[in-house]
Design a protein around this motif. Structure first.
Motif, short mmCIF file in Angstrom:
data_model
loop_
_atom_site.label_atom_id
_atom_site.label_comp_id
_atom_site.label_asym_id
_atom_site.label_seq_id
_atom_site.Cartn_x
_atom_site.Cartn_y
_atom_site.Cartn_z
N GLY A 110 0.30 -8.05 -2.03
CA GLY A 110 1.41 -8.69 -2.72
C GLY A 110 0.97 -9.85 -3.58
O GLY A 110 0.02 -10.57 -3.23
N HIS B 144 2.28 -4.98 -5.07
CA HIS B 144 3.63 -5.32 -5.52
C HIS B 144 3.64 -6.76 -6.04
O HIS B 144 3.00 -7.65 -5.46
CB HIS B 144 4.63 -5.17 -4.38
N LYS C 26 6.07 -10.03 -7.37
CA LYS C 26 7.35 -10.70 -7.43
C LYS C 26 7.25 -11.86 -8.42
O LYS C 26 6.37 -12.71 -8.31
CB LYS C 26 7.75 -11.24 -6.05
N LEU D 282 7.45 -9.67 0.34
CA LEU D 282 6.29 -8.80 0.14
C LEU D 282 5.74 -8.30 1.47
O LEU D 282 5.28 -7.16 1.58
CB LEU D 282 5.21 -9.55 -0.65
N ALA E 30 2.73 -5.82 2.98
CA ALA E 30 1.53 -6.43 2.40
C ALA E 30 0.85 -7.31 3.44
O ALA E 30 1.50 -8.07 4.16
CB ALA E 30 1.90 -7.27 1.18
N LEU F 7 -1.90 -11.74 0.36
CA LEU F 7 -1.00 -12.29 -0.66
C LEU F 7 -1.77 -13.23 -1.58
O LEU F 7 -2.43 -14.17 -1.12
CB LEU F 7 0.14 -13.08 0.00
#
Length: 450
Positions: free
Chosen positions: A189, A234, A236, A254, A260, A263
């Motif tokens: 993420g 992914h 954000k 996430l 995830a 990060l």
């Protein structure tokens, strides 16, 4: 060449110097003065003045007031915190030769008035430290030809306006290798600020590093091709440089929604790392990083490494020219190794952009304690050496031919839509990386447009 440290170089520069003798200090990308530049033209070279001939210069005798404009608060522990640490560093280094002042938490729409306030205070050199400050800085440079302006992360210059950036895509790449080596879920993420090329470039570089880590695991028999194809990243978007609450919410989403377990982020607080630490306390292995400055204390169990900048080295370099009486408009784009002390060997010092802080202790020991395998640490060390000496770069189509052929039946760097963006034999140049608006293969969400 004899042993010449960065500090010795700067002493010589200020005292009346031969700049060309300082091989390796500036490094990076530097371009010559010009009228307005709407497209940056850069070349890799050492900084020289004149045609290699010695120059007699007259150092500045009056104290110079230097102003800084920050987009966030100096206590954000990220971007602005790191720039302010650079300001404090040059104030200490140059002592009574300069006086520094700053304005913090300036919205990008208010950059013009903030610049005027520093001019009213007598600032003769002004650093504006956010991409969105670019056009107002150029406007003021045209209006005040006797004042020098330096804009961070932009691409427009003027006779009295330069640009500078300590570029982090290589540290992000190294951070990605660790992520790919340690992930159990193969889901990743990213909490992102704005969809501008700088952020897109960093996300892509992190993901390329993830792919290298994962592909090594595949070749070692730890993962199958089917496993690789389950990998997802992914993103954000926050549409803010500094919003700890929103960053924390995005990080939790996430993890909860996409599973995830590593990060990364572009947001100027330790909020994402703190969320990873929360999960660690609950027995769930989630990892994260420092961003721009040392944030490890906010998540010591979840912390892997970071994308770190010593802006002081760039500010020291730029101001040395002014104090020597030979200011010049430059486009400084420093990568790993640029700004490193030559006394430690050719591009061997820490440099302005790096990923491991000395105060964190021995990297191998610390990473092994968190489960990072020796092969990944060896890979990081070898790739770091190659990148610092400019022998290799991750944005190299040929390097990725085998990886993306395995994943997509296409060779080179492939985007998320399956298009080959860099073919074997092609290497991304400054202009491509500076304007990139697409995501590499593996990232699920597209780059927002408009």
């Amino acid at each position: 060449m004899g042993e010449v440290s960065r500090r010795d170089f700067l002493k010589g520069l200020i005292g009346g110097l031969l700049v060309g003798a300082a091989l390796g200090f500036g490094g990076g990308y530097v371009s010559a003065p010009a009228k307005e530049v709407t497209k940056t033209v850069t070349e890799t070279k050492t900084v020289t003045v004149g045609e290699g001939a010695p120059i007699t210069v007259t150092p500045a005798v009056e104290k110079i007031k230097v102003g800084y404009i920050y987009v966030g608060p100096i206590g954000d522990y990220g971007w602005t915190y790191a720039h302010n640490a650079g300001r404090e560093y040059v104030q200490k280094v140059f002592g009574d030769k300069i006086e520094t002042v700053y304005v913090e938490s300036v919205p990008e729409a208010q950059a013009g008035p903030a610049i005027e306030s520093l001019i009213d205070q007598g600032a003769k050199i002004i650093f504006t430290t956010s991409f969105g400050f670019m056009d107002p800085t150029l406007e003021k440079a045209k209006k005040y030809p006797d004042i020098w302006f330096w804009h961070c992360s932009g691409y427009k210059r003027w006779e009295n306006m330069g640009t500078y950036f300590a570029e982090l895509y290589q540290p992000y790449y190294v951070n990605g290798i660790v992520a790919g080596a340690i992930s159990k879920t193969l889901k990743f993420g990213y909490v992102a600020a704005y969809p501008i090329p700088e952020v897109v470039r960093h996300i892509n570089s992190w993901v390329l590093g993830i792919w290298e880590g994962l592909y090594h695991r595949y070749r070692r028999g730890e993962l199958s091709v089917d496993d690789l194809k389950k990998m997802e990243v992914h993103v954000k978007w926050l549409y803010s440089w500094y919003d700890p609450a929103a960053a924390a919410d995005a990080a939790r989403t996430l993890v909860h929604q996409f599973n995830a377990d590593v990060l990364a982020f572009t947001e100027d607080s330790p909020a994402v790392l703190q969320v990873a630490e929360e999960f660690q306390a609950q027995g769930r292995r989630v990892w994260s990083y420092s961003h721009y400055s040392n944030m490890r204390d906010y998540g010591p169990n979840a912390h892997l490494m970071g994308q770190l900048v010593d802006w002081g080295k760039m500010y020291e370099y730029i101001l040395a020219y002014h104090l020597a009486g030979i200011p010049r408009s430059m486009d400084l784009w420093w990568l790993m190794g640029d700004g490193a002390d030559t006394i430690e060997g050719w591009r061997k010092g820490l440099g302005a952009a790096y990923y491991w802080a000395p105060e964190w202790g021995d990297m191998r020991t610390e990473l092994k304690n968190k489960g990072v395998p020796d092969w990944a640490i060896d890979l990081i060390i070898s790739k770091t050496d190659l990148m610092k000496q400019k022998y290799w770069d991750p944005w190299n189509g040929g390097f990725w031919a085998e990886v993306f052929r395995t994943l997509t039946d296409k060779e080179g760097i492939v985007d998320q839509e399956g298009n080959v963006r860099l073919k074997p034999g092609e290497v991304a140049d400054h202009d491509l990386l500076w304007s990139i608006d697409w995501f590499v293969y593996g990232i699920v969400e597209p780059v927002p447009k408009g």
